[in-house]
Design a protein around this motif. Structure first.
Motif, mmCIF file in Angstrom:
data_model
loop_
_atom_site.group_PDB
_atom_site.id
_atom_site.type_symbol
_atom_site.label_atom_id
_atom_site.label_comp_id
_atom_site.label_asym_id
_atom_site.label_seq_id
_atom_site.Cartn_x
_atom_site.Cartn_y
_atom_site.Cartn_z
ATOM 1 N N ALA A 87 60.896 76.772 20.990
ATOM 2 C CA ALA A 87 60.676 75.357 20.003
ATOM 3 C C ALA A 87 62.082 75.040 19.564
ATOM 4 N N THR A 88 62.415 73.799 19.571
ATOM 5 C CA THR A 88 63.698 73.365 19.081
ATOM 6 C C THR A 88 63.669 72.631 17.701
ATOM 7 N N GLN A 89 62.078 72.267 17.375
ATOM 8 C CA GLN A 89 62.167 71.845 15.963
ATOM 9 C C GLN A 89 61.395 72.695 15.053
ATOM 10 N N VAL A 90 61.845 74.064 14.742
ATOM 11 C CA VAL A 90 61.246 75.076 14.320
ATOM 12 C C VAL A 90 61.030 74.528 12.718
ATOM 13 N N LYS A 91 60.024 74.890 12.091
ATOM 14 C CA LYS A 91 59.779 74.666 10.687
ATOM 15 C C LYS A 91 59.083 73.208 10.495
ATOM 16 N N SER A 92 60.014 72.262 10.887
ATOM 17 C CA SER A 92 59.596 70.771 10.743
ATOM 18 C C SER A 92 58.380 70.594 11.517
ATOM 19 N N THR A 93 58.107 70.977 12.710
ATOM 20 C CA THR A 93 56.934 70.629 13.454
ATOM 21 C C THR A 93 56.358 71.811 14.233
ATOM 22 N N TRP A 94 56.837 72.940 14.087
ATOM 23 C CA TRP A 94 56.197 74.291 14.598
ATOM 24 C C TRP A 94 56.217 75.390 14.112
ATOM 25 N N THR A 95 55.067 76.042 13.813
ATOM 26 C CA THR A 95 54.837 77.253 13.590
ATOM 27 C C THR A 95 53.527 77.728 14.490
ATOM 28 N N PRO A 96 53.703 78.951 15.146
ATOM 29 C CA PRO A 96 52.705 79.427 15.915
ATOM 30 C C PRO A 96 51.266 79.239 15.394
ATOM 31 N N THR A 97 50.435 78.930 16.279
ATOM 32 C CA THR A 97 48.909 78.894 15.894
ATOM 33 C C THR A 97 48.518 80.378 16.135
ATOM 34 N N PRO A 98 47.571 80.743 15.715
ATOM 35 C CA PRO A 98 46.956 82.188 15.648
ATOM 36 C C PRO A 98 46.816 82.449 17.228
ATOM 37 N N GLU A 99 46.367 81.467 18.004
ATOM 38 C CA GLU A 99 46.220 81.978 19.480
ATOM 39 C C GLU A 99 47.640 81.896 20.348
ATOM 40 N N GLN A 100 48.580 81.118 19.846
ATOM 41 C CA GLN A 100 50.092 81.291 20.347
ATOM 42 C C GLN A 100 50.618 82.593 19.920
ATOM 43 N N ARG A 125 48.979 85.248 19.337
ATOM 44 C CA ARG A 125 48.402 86.537 19.810
ATOM 45 C C ARG A 125 48.849 86.660 21.246
ATOM 46 N N TYR A 126 49.338 85.548 22.038
ATOM 47 C CA TYR A 126 50.038 85.680 23.357
ATOM 48 C C TYR A 126 51.597 85.797 23.125
ATOM 49 N N GLY A 127 52.147 85.831 22.010
ATOM 50 C CA GLY A 127 53.373 86.160 21.825
ATOM 51 C C GLY A 127 54.565 85.092 21.824
ATOM 52 N N PHE A 128 54.223 83.831 21.520
ATOM 53 C CA PHE A 128 55.087 82.904 21.665
ATOM 54 C C PHE A 128 56.026 82.721 20.152
ATOM 55 N N ARG A 129 57.005 82.600 20.153
ATOM 56 C CA ARG A 129 58.158 82.519 19.094
ATOM 57 C C ARG A 129 59.093 81.559 19.560
ATOM 58 N N GLU A 130 59.944 81.249 18.528
ATOM 59 C CA GLU A 130 60.710 80.515 18.464
ATOM 60 C C GLU A 130 61.768 80.252 19.640
ATOM 61 N N GLY A 131 62.336 81.523 19.608
ATOM 62 C CA GLY A 131 63.393 81.523 20.834
ATOM 63 C C GLY A 131 63.023 81.943 22.038
ATOM 64 N N ARG A 184 59.149 70.338 28.737
ATOM 65 C CA ARG A 184 57.617 71.090 28.965
ATOM 66 C C ARG A 184 57.666 72.598 28.286
ATOM 67 N N PHE A 185 58.711 73.053 28.125
ATOM 68 C CA PHE A 185 58.944 74.474 27.637
ATOM 69 C C PHE A 185 59.179 74.294 25.980
ATOM 70 N N ASP A 186 59.070 73.314 25.620
ATOM 71 C CA ASP A 186 59.247 72.984 24.099
ATOM 72 C C ASP A 186 58.002 73.098 23.489
ATOM 73 N N LEU A 187 57.776 74.268 22.777
ATOM 74 C CA LEU A 187 56.571 74.265 22.018
ATOM 75 C C LEU A 187 56.332 73.243 20.962
ATOM 76 N N SER A 188 57.605 72.829 20.387
ATOM 77 C CA SER A 188 57.528 71.843 19.097
ATOM 78 C C SER A 188 57.274 70.512 19.541
#
Ligand code: FEO
Ligand code: CA
Ligand code: CA
Ligand code: CA
Length: 632
Positions: free
Chosen positions: A277-290, A292-298, A310-314
């Protein structure tokens, strides 16, 4: 390894479901281990030695094998093992009865005339070269230029000298692929993406050696290759992005399957690590589903998200892109124009592999591990006889039932259906597609048994199924099926389903606990790749720190007696992955992944040691010097 996050193994625990159904089973564990301590619990849960209960469909070929080799009731393992004292050098050590060749190292052209290896690779060339991180693979025999059925090949002896090889490229650290920790441009991201995925090549025996030949069907499938979805989740909004970009790519292709209809299955394991995620905090925190599958900022630090949205979660335009990964993907190795298909009926988890067999009524049955600490073992059963489904123009992998395993402490087990009509899932999911996209969450709700990192599954002809549970240093509460807390070295569990793989109950036992081998000549840790051969041998590949300074290794077990022998060890900081043979089982292919963890000061394999040449993942072709069956 911990210093470099770009590993294929996700270190975190994702399952906070609290599924601890068997917390009071320590006593049962102790007595179970006692039964097994002497070697094997043959018969402990009604098991019969492999080879005795031949699958009715395989009866003929077993008799053929008997007549040909006369070894069914004889000793299965005759080779000279590699002793511990020789298994830790900078160069491979292999049994004196065997020899090896190296083929298709990372960066080699897919076929003669393709772009030659250079380091670091440029993105365009890498898309036409063998990828890195060699892992699961399967050999598909050809006869007179056409696809040849593998089991017929065994009986007829055909297809041993010519075939297609499909091979997974699980992962490559940026330091290994790019020579730097983080990509600095989209072109460098593309080079990394093109090093991942799958290669399909054509091999032919020329001058006594299997080698790559020109082929109409050789191809690379990588992170940007067009793919399609099929099955219950295809077309579902959870697989759509606001950007409307078409589905592309497969990543972290770990273990594999080979279907009885002659296609290849590649399995997407730690896909979460390639997103960030390039825009942490302002636009992205993981959903409960994300979460559970281990998505995180870096992510794992690949840095793709910095240049490829395409690979930017935010990035809101690419919402749901991450749901397009974590599937089993079907590839036709004999049709270079086929669009690979993500088969959603088998669920979205961190798929280690997909062991396919034919069950009662001719149904296709697929066993699958989800490799994370405290995650689960799954099974898919097709809706009908697979041949009939194909005749009707359907894929056997698109219609059927997905189950997750519960191992009871009395040696029985249950396959719990992940279906929309299961009352235990009521209210959480709107449709079957949602259950499949979030299969881990549905499995949590059913009370599946949290396992010690399920890696490969293999199906023996006598219907025993083996799964390696590689280790779990974080386990504090044992259960009967995972009896060590912590479990530093792993174990191998075995079960047999009711109704020839199609039933909803099974009986299980623990085949082997790796810790019990320590201090012996058979010492090993961290079982990963597995293959049960038709005679009753179990091939075990390791991935992890081995005791007594050993490099990672392959062992062969006699499942009837528990005898273990070490066939080879490879080079420092590598991992042994992938296993397939020609139909006659006289040529074995295995893979060497990340030799030296890519560090040329440790090893330069397959080049001789010079301290400079970048080591390369490679496929190893192993034969018995006397031309005998592999493992004998
Ligand atoms: Fe890709 Fe779990 O090994
Ligand atoms: Ca690994
Ligand atoms: Ca593995
Ligand atoms: Ca592993």
């Amino acid at each position: 390894m911990a210093s470099d996050p770009q590993i294929e193994e996700d270190d975190d625990i994702r399952n906070n479901s609290g599924n601890r159904p068997f917390v009071e089973v320590l006593q049962a564990n102790i007595s179970r281990r006692k039964v097994l301590a002497g070697g094997l619990a043959l018969g402990a849960a009604g098991f019969l030695p492999s080879g005795v209960l031949a699958d009715a469909d395989d009866e003929d070929e077993h008799q053929d094998d008997d007549e040909k080799h006369g070894r069914r009731h004889n000793r299965l393992i005759g080779f000279d093992p590699v002793p511990v004292a020789q298994g830790n050098g900078p160069w491979p050590s292999i049994s004196s009865d065997y020899e090896f060749d190296v083929i298709i190292p990372w960066g080699e052209p897919l076929q003669p005339g393709g772009p030659a290896y250079q380091w670091p690779p440029n993105a365009e060339d890498q898309a036409q070269q063998i990828g890195i991180g060699h892992d699961g693979m399967a050999f598909f025999p050809m006869h007179e230029g056409e696809r040849h059925d593998f089991d017929h090949g065994r009986r007829s002896g055909r297809g041993n000298k010519h075939g297609m090889l499909a091979i997974n490229h699980e992962f490559g650290r940026n330091t290994h692929v790019l020579g730097k920790r983080t990509p600095e441009s989209l072109v460098e991201v593309r080079a990394s993406q093109h090093a991942h995925g799958v290669s399909v090549i054509e091999l032919k025996k020329l001058h006594g050696k299997l080698q790559t030949v020109r082929s109409d069907n050789a191809r690379r499938i990588h992170v940007n290759t067009p793919l399609s979805f099929s099955g219950p989740a295809a077309g579902h909004p959870l697989l759509d992005t606001p950007a409307g970009n078409p589905p592309r790519g497969t990543v972290n292709n770990c273990a594999n399957g080979r279907t009885p209809w002659g296609t290849y299955l590649t399995c997407e394991e730690n896909f979460n690590g390639y997103f960030g995620a390039t825009q942490v905090k302002s636009t992205w925190t993981p959903t409960p589903e994300q979460d559970r599958y281990g998505f995180r900022e870096g992510g794992f630090g690949y840095g793709w998200e910095k240049f490829d949205a395409r690979f930017d979660l935010s990035d809101p335009d690419y919402r749901n892109e991450e749901n397009r990964f974590g599937w089993v993907v079907e590839i036709d190795p004999f049709d270079g124009t086929q669009t690979p298909v993500k088969r959603t009926a088998m669920g979205r988890v961190k798929h280690e592999g997909a062991a396919v067999t034919t069950g009662k009524g001719g149904r296709a049955v697929v066993y699958m591990g989800d490799d994370q600490r405290f995650d689960y073992i799954y099974k898919f059963v097709s809706a009908d006889n697979w041949k009939r489904m194909i005749r009707k123009g359907k894929s056997p992998l698109d219609e059927g039932t997905l189950y997750v395993a519960r191992f009871n402490d009395d040696g029985t087990g249950d396959w719990l259906p992940l279906t929309i009509d299961n009352p235990q899932l009521a209210g959480r999911f709107n449709d079957q597609a949602e259950i499949l996209v979030y299969a881990r969450i549905a499995a949590d709700m059913l009370g599946a048994t949290p396992m010690d990192r399920p890696e490969w599954v293999t199906v023996a002809p006598n219907q025993d199924v083996y799964c390696s549970l590689t280790n779990n240093s974080r386990r504090t509460v044992p259960n009967a099926a995972n009896p060590l807390a912590p479990n530093y070295d792993g174990h191998i569990i075995r079960w047999r389903d009711a109704d020839k793989h199609t039933g909803t109950t099974f009986e299980w036992d623990i085949f082997l606990i790796a810790q019990d081998t320590h201090g012996t000549e058979d010492t090993f840790s961290d079982p990963d790749g597995l293959w049960a051969d038709p005679d009753g041998r179990l091939f075990i590949e390791t991935d992890g720190g081995q005791k007594d300074g050993l490099n990672n290794q392959m062992l062969v077990a006699d499942t009837r007696t528990g005898e273990l022998r070490r066939l080879f060890t490879w080079v420092t900081k590598d991992e042994i992955t992938g296993i397939t043979t020609t139909p006659d089982r006289r040529t074995l292919f295995i893979n060497i992944q990340h030799p030296g963890n890519g560090d040329p000061s440790l090893t330069n394999f397959p080049a001789p040691f010079d301290g400079v040449t970048v080591p390369r993942d490679a496929t190893i072709v192993i034969t018995r010097k006397d031309g005998g069956i592999i493992g004998s």
